[in-house]
Design a protein around this motif. Sequence first.
Motif, PDB file in Angstrom:
ATOM      1  N   MET A 176       0.986  -1.041   0.131  1.00 10.16           N
ATOM      2  CA  MET A 176      -0.034   0.059   0.037  1.00 10.16           C
ATOM      3  C   MET A 176       0.967   1.257   0.180  1.00 10.16           C
ATOM      4  SD  MET A 176      -3.127   1.027   2.527  1.00 10.16           S
ATOM      5  CE  MET A 176      -2.077   0.666   3.959  1.00 10.16           C
ATOM      6  N   ARG A 177       0.284   2.301  -0.894  1.00  8.71           N
ATOM      7  CA  ARG A 177       1.068   3.516  -0.793  1.00  8.71           C
ATOM      8  C   ARG A 177       0.123   4.531  -0.215  1.00  8.71           C
ATOM      9  NH1 ARG A 177       2.263   4.747  -6.423  1.00  8.71           N
ATOM     10  NH2 ARG A 177       2.902   6.850  -5.822  1.00  8.71           N
ATOM     11  N   VAL A 178       0.498   5.477   0.710  1.00  3.58           N
ATOM     12  CA  VAL A 178      -0.324   6.419   1.361  1.00  3.58           C
ATOM     13  C   VAL A 178       0.387   7.941   1.028  1.00  3.58           C
ATOM     14  CG1 VAL A 178      -1.574   7.463   3.351  1.00  3.58           C
ATOM     15  CG2 VAL A 178      -1.154   4.900   2.992  1.00  3.58           C
ATOM     16  N   ASN A 179      -0.396   8.580   0.195  1.00  5.04           N
ATOM     17  CA  ASN A 179       0.279   9.941  -0.581  1.00  5.04           C
ATOM     18  C   ASN A 179      -0.613  11.062   0.060  1.00  5.04           C
ATOM     19  OD1 ASN A 179       0.059  12.276  -2.651  1.00  5.04           O
ATOM     20  ND2 ASN A 179       2.103  11.215  -2.946  1.00  5.04           N
ATOM     21  N   ARG A 180       0.076  11.918   0.966  1.00  2.81           N
ATOM     22  CA  ARG A 180      -0.659  13.034   1.273  1.00  2.81           C
ATOM     23  C   ARG A 180      -0.364  14.396   0.926  1.00  2.81           C
ATOM     24  NH1 ARG A 180       0.355  17.695   5.229  1.00  2.81           N
ATOM     25  NH2 ARG A 180      -1.573  18.068   6.107  1.00  2.81           N
ATOM     26  N   ASN A 181      -1.170  14.921   0.407  1.00  2.08           N
ATOM     27  CA  ASN A 181      -0.804  16.223  -0.272  1.00  2.08           C
ATOM     28  C   ASN A 181      -1.642  17.549   0.429  1.00  2.08           C
ATOM     29  OD1 ASN A 181      -0.042  18.435  -2.054  1.00  2.08           O
ATOM     30  ND2 ASN A 181       0.548  16.819  -3.747  1.00  2.08           N
ATOM     31  N   GLU A 182      -0.794  18.556   0.984  1.00  5.65           N
ATOM     32  CA  GLU A 182      -1.553  19.670   1.476  1.00  5.65           C
ATOM     33  C   GLU A 182      -1.146  20.922   0.468  1.00  5.65           C
ATOM     34  OE1 GLU A 182      -2.240  21.519   5.833  1.00  5.65           O
ATOM     35  OE2 GLU A 182      -0.263  21.175   5.148  1.00  5.65           O
ATOM     36  N   PHE A 183      -2.236  21.440  -0.240  1.00  3.39           N
ATOM     37  CA  PHE A 183      -2.262  22.513  -1.019  1.00  3.39           C
ATOM     38  C   PHE A 183      -2.054  23.687  -0.275  1.00  3.39           C
ATOM     39  CE2 PHE A 183      -4.279  18.983  -3.126  1.00  3.39           C
ATOM     40  CZ  PHE A 183      -3.521  18.621  -4.167  1.00  3.39           C
ATOM     41  N   ASP A 184      -3.063  23.791   0.823  1.00  5.13           N
ATOM     42  CA  ASP A 184      -2.763  25.025   1.924  1.00  5.13           C
ATOM     43  C   ASP A 184      -3.545  24.573   2.908  1.00  5.13           C
ATOM     44  OD1 ASP A 184      -5.668  25.666   1.266  1.00  5.13           O
ATOM     45  OD2 ASP A 184      -5.311  26.459  -0.338  1.00  5.13           O
ATOM     46  N   ASP A 185      -3.666  25.507   3.760  1.00  2.70           N
ATOM     47  CA  ASP A 185      -4.205  25.146   4.920  1.00  2.70           C
ATOM     48  C   ASP A 185      -5.597  24.431   5.084  1.00  2.70           C
ATOM     49  OD1 ASP A 185      -2.071  25.741   6.374  1.00  2.70           O
ATOM     50  OD2 ASP A 185      -2.533  27.792   6.726  1.00  2.70           O
ATOM     51  N   SER A 186      -6.505  24.843   3.831  1.00  6.01           N
ATOM     52  CA  SER A 186      -7.881  24.528   3.830  1.00  6.01           C
ATOM     53  C   SER A 186      -8.085  23.550   2.765  1.00  6.01           C
ATOM     54  CB  SER A 186      -8.715  25.769   3.466  1.00  6.01           C
ATOM     55  OG  SER A 186      -8.332  26.467   2.217  1.00  6.01           O
ATOM     56  N   ASN A 187      -7.014  23.119   2.097  1.00  7.71           N
ATOM     57  CA  ASN A 187      -7.261  22.198   0.738  1.00  7.71           C
ATOM     58  C   ASN A 187      -6.215  20.958   1.030  1.00  7.71           C
ATOM     59  OD1 ASN A 187      -7.469  20.669  -1.535  1.00  7.71           O
ATOM     60  ND2 ASN A 187      -7.582  22.656  -2.660  1.00  7.71           N
ATOM     61  N   GLU A 188      -6.775  19.814   1.329  1.00  9.05           N
ATOM     62  CA  GLU A 188      -5.698  18.629   1.702  1.00  9.05           C
ATOM     63  C   GLU A 188      -6.350  17.289   1.096  1.00  9.05           C
ATOM     64  OE1 GLU A 188      -4.362  16.049   5.744  1.00  9.05           O
ATOM     65  OE2 GLU A 188      -5.989  17.669   5.681  1.00  9.05           O
ATOM     66  N   SER A 189      -5.555  16.661   0.377  1.00  7.77           N
ATOM     67  CA  SER A 189      -6.018  15.387  -0.135  1.00  7.77           C
ATOM     68  C   SER A 189      -5.099  14.210   0.277  1.00  7.77           C
ATOM     69  CB  SER A 189      -6.318  15.244  -1.591  1.00  7.77           C
ATOM     70  OG  SER A 189      -4.976  15.365  -2.285  1.00  7.77           O
ATOM     71  N   ILE A 190      -5.675  12.881   0.305  1.00 13.50           N
ATOM     72  CA  ILE A 190      -4.996  11.834   0.468  1.00 13.50           C
ATOM     73  C   ILE A 190      -5.222  10.622  -0.170  1.00 13.50           C
ATOM     74  CG2 ILE A 190      -4.360   9.687   2.401  1.00 13.50           C
ATOM     75  CD1 ILE A 190      -4.624  12.167   4.616  1.00 13.50           C
ATOM     76  N   HIS A 191      -4.414  10.087  -0.961  1.00 13.06           N
ATOM     77  CA  HIS A 191      -4.510   9.217  -1.891  1.00 13.06           C
ATOM     78  C   HIS A 191      -3.937   7.853  -1.183  1.00 13.06           C
ATOM     79  CE1 HIS A 191      -5.581  12.141  -4.587  1.00 13.06           C
ATOM     80  NE2 HIS A 191      -5.913  11.595  -5.478  1.00 13.06           N
ATOM     81  N   ILE A 192      -4.812   6.538  -1.544  1.00 16.21           N
ATOM     82  CA  ILE A 192      -4.184   5.546  -1.009  1.00 16.21           C
ATOM     83  C   ILE A 192      -4.393   4.571  -2.088  1.00 16.21           C
ATOM     84  CG2 ILE A 192      -4.737   3.620   0.638  1.00 16.21           C
ATOM     85  CD1 ILE A 192      -5.741   5.621   2.521  1.00 16.21           C
ATOM     86  N   TRP A 193      -3.195   3.946  -2.484  1.00 12.49           N
ATOM     87  CA  TRP A 193      -3.321   2.802  -3.415  1.00 12.49           C
ATOM     88  C   TRP A 193      -2.943   1.523  -2.855  1.00 12.49           C
ATOM     89  CZ3 TRP A 193      -0.715   7.758  -4.264  1.00 12.49           C
ATOM     90  CH2 TRP A 193      -1.423   8.355  -5.215  1.00 12.49           C
ATOM     91  N   GLN A 194      -4.031   0.481  -2.932  1.00 11.75           N
ATOM     92  CA  GLN A 194      -3.471  -0.660  -2.279  1.00 11.75           C
ATOM     93  C   GLN A 194      -3.440  -1.857  -3.225  1.00 11.75           C
ATOM     94  OE1 GLN A 194      -6.235  -1.929   0.928  1.00 11.75           O
ATOM     95  NE2 GLN A 194      -6.126  -4.004   0.457  1.00 11.75           N
ATOM     96  N   HIS A 195      -2.514  -2.348  -3.632  1.00 12.61           N
ATOM     97  CA  HIS A 195      -2.326  -3.729  -4.304  1.00 12.61           C
ATOM     98  C   HIS A 195      -2.331  -4.843  -3.596  1.00 12.61           C
ATOM     99  CE1 HIS A 195      -0.858  -0.146  -6.994  1.00 12.61           C
ATOM    100  NE2 HIS A 195       0.015  -0.046  -6.282  1.00 12.61           N
ATOM    101  N   GLN A 196      -3.160  -5.691  -4.181  1.00  9.68           N
ATOM    102  CA  GLN A 196      -3.343  -7.075  -3.479  1.00  9.68           C
ATOM    103  C   GLN A 196      -2.713  -8.389  -4.193  1.00  9.68           C
ATOM    104  OE1 GLN A 196      -7.102  -7.037  -0.793  1.00  9.68           O
ATOM    105  NE2 GLN A 196      -7.676  -8.092  -2.788  1.00  9.68           N
ATOM    106  N   TYR A 197      -2.081  -9.258  -3.529  1.00  8.91           N
ATOM    107  CA  TYR A 197      -1.783 -10.323  -4.103  1.00  8.91           C
ATOM    108  C   TYR A 197      -0.460 -10.323  -4.984  1.00  8.91           C
ATOM    109  CZ  TYR A 197      -5.409 -12.098  -1.539  1.00  8.91           C
ATOM    110  OH  TYR A 197      -6.773 -12.376  -0.311  1.00  8.91           O
ATOM    111  N   LEU A 198       0.629  -9.480  -4.713  1.00 13.34           N
ATOM    112  CA  LEU A 198       1.775  -9.221  -5.377  1.00 13.34           C
ATOM    113  C   LEU A 198       2.951 -10.385  -5.215  1.00 13.34           C
ATOM    114  CD1 LEU A 198       1.908  -5.580  -5.641  1.00 13.34           C
ATOM    115  CD2 LEU A 198       0.685  -6.996  -7.157  1.00 13.34           C
ATOM    116  N   LYS A 199       3.473 -10.494  -6.220  1.00 16.27           N
ATOM    117  CA  LYS A 199       4.903 -11.283  -5.698  1.00 16.27           C
ATOM    118  C   LYS A 199       6.148 -10.322  -5.513  1.00 16.27           C
ATOM    119  CE  LYS A 199       3.968 -15.110  -9.054  1.00 16.27           C
ATOM    120  NZ  LYS A 199       3.674 -15.911  -7.771  1.00 16.27           N
ATOM    121  N   PRO A 200       7.045 -10.660  -5.066  1.00 21.22           N
ATOM    122  CA  PRO A 200       8.028  -9.713  -4.378  1.00 21.22           C
ATOM    123  C   PRO A 200       8.437  -8.455  -5.381  1.00 21.22           C
ATOM    124  CG  PRO A 200       8.758 -11.530  -3.755  1.00 21.22           C
ATOM    125  CD  PRO A 200       7.619 -11.798  -4.636  1.00 21.22           C
TER     126      PRO A 200
END
Length: 534
Positions: A176-200
């Motif tokens: 899983m990757r968790v990416n947090r981006n704060e554009f300013d004090d009132s604008n925030e987004s978090i993207h979570i990408w979860q990949h299931q059943y991967l090999k190394p």
Amino acid sequence: MMIKRNWLGYYALVLACLLASCKEEIQDTVAPNISIMSPTTDTKLWLDVSVKAEVTDDQKVASVEFYLDDELLGEDTEAPYELSFNSKQYEDGKYALKALAYDGRGNQTEARQEIEIFNALLKVEVEESYLKNGEEEWVVVGKTNGELIESFMLENGKVYRVDRPEDFLDEEINIMRVNRNEFDDSNESIHIWQHQYLKPQNWTLKGSMYNDDSIGSAKINYYLEQNESSNISTYNVSRRNWGSVYYENGITEHNAMLKIAEVPARAFTYIFNRTNNEPPRYNWITSIELDKEYNLTEEDFTPMQLWQNISLPLNEVVILNIRGKYNNSEVYDVYWRSFSGNVSSISAYVPNDLFEEYKYGITIKNGPVLYYKTSSDKPDNLYEIPQVGFEIDDNSIESFSALVDYEADFVSNLWRYRYRTDTELRNVYWYIDSDVKEGNIEVQQMNIPAEIYERYSLIRDSKNNLSHEQIQFFNYDGVSSLNGFIEKAYDAKYEFNEFEFILVDSEHPEAKTKENKHIQNPHDIIMRRFFNMK
């Protein structure tokens, strides 16, 4: 008494023995047959590795030797011919696994194949310009049963490695990757990408192709006809820095400042102007100089040539983008249009003899369906309309399951949380990628590590408030599974040629529902080859 010797019989016997010996020498010149049965070629291997070979000979197999590159691992003299070795004694990387079979007369045959020793569960190389200001990102590695293995926060220019625990023998993991981006004090987004059943995995997180830094500018003046609009794009070849300006209809004279990000001699500017009734016009200026002023007349613009007329299915929005390869290297935008309403046909234009080859991308939005395709062929002049649909059994993020009637390399489901007021906008997007197995999708939410959960209040706010928003179907060239896609997508040197994307909005008011669980796409989307354009 003298015994008479039968010299003729004696010589005959000696000759027969010699002939028999020579016959045996002549007949046993056939080398053994050998094949490496395990592991298979291009396999990632970890911890204890078992090697098995199948060997046959017309007489008798004497021995089989096993090598890793040129290092002898061991020898086996009896079937089944096999051995084991500890791969942790070797550096991660690619090796030639060899098996050498001998018979009693010394005849030999070799079999070999490429393998990769990979005792890490995950390696991540972060390029210098990957994370921007105000951006944070974490990587989480876990077992498929939900148990956490390791998590870490990324920094630009660093390399990370998650080693395999000694007692963990499973072939698959969740990442899983968790990416947090704060554009300013009132604008925030978090993207979570979860990949299931991967090999190394071995990932490179690429830095941006673009850079907003500027060392100066140049000025360009040019004339526009009435009701003509204009796009100006300024590129710097070596790092593909760029700036783009769009001018609305009705302005007849432009005084534009061209942004220059690095060595001016490597910069160029591409302009194309368009109207609704005439072919668009373009101008191409190379070697833009710092602080210089450029004045273009109407005669400096050349009409573009028609590449293809495109007939479209029923739609609400259509976006067409064409890119061209310049100087056999980078690819640049050369034409783009957007249309709204029920548009039945559009025309694709390209500059005459300016670029070596073209690719196009087309987006069609209709009701709950968004369809995207890219291709290096000419656009189709007529689209046919297949159908796609799915049935959701359980749409909770904790345990999601669905039936799908469309063959895709993999599927991505999106859950979203939005907090919006007059002064604030905060979003959480949680994507869970998975394979489609025999028409079934089953996914399970990974646990957020405590250090991430405590760091971001937005994630805490989204708990129990995430709603299923979209299901996305993907097909890529050279890919047949999510694992195959992830390996190539995070490879810095790999570029996809074919690409398809179908998105169905499960919360769209036109989406068909049955007991709030069944969603059937009432619209049809073409299924053809798709190309990724960088």
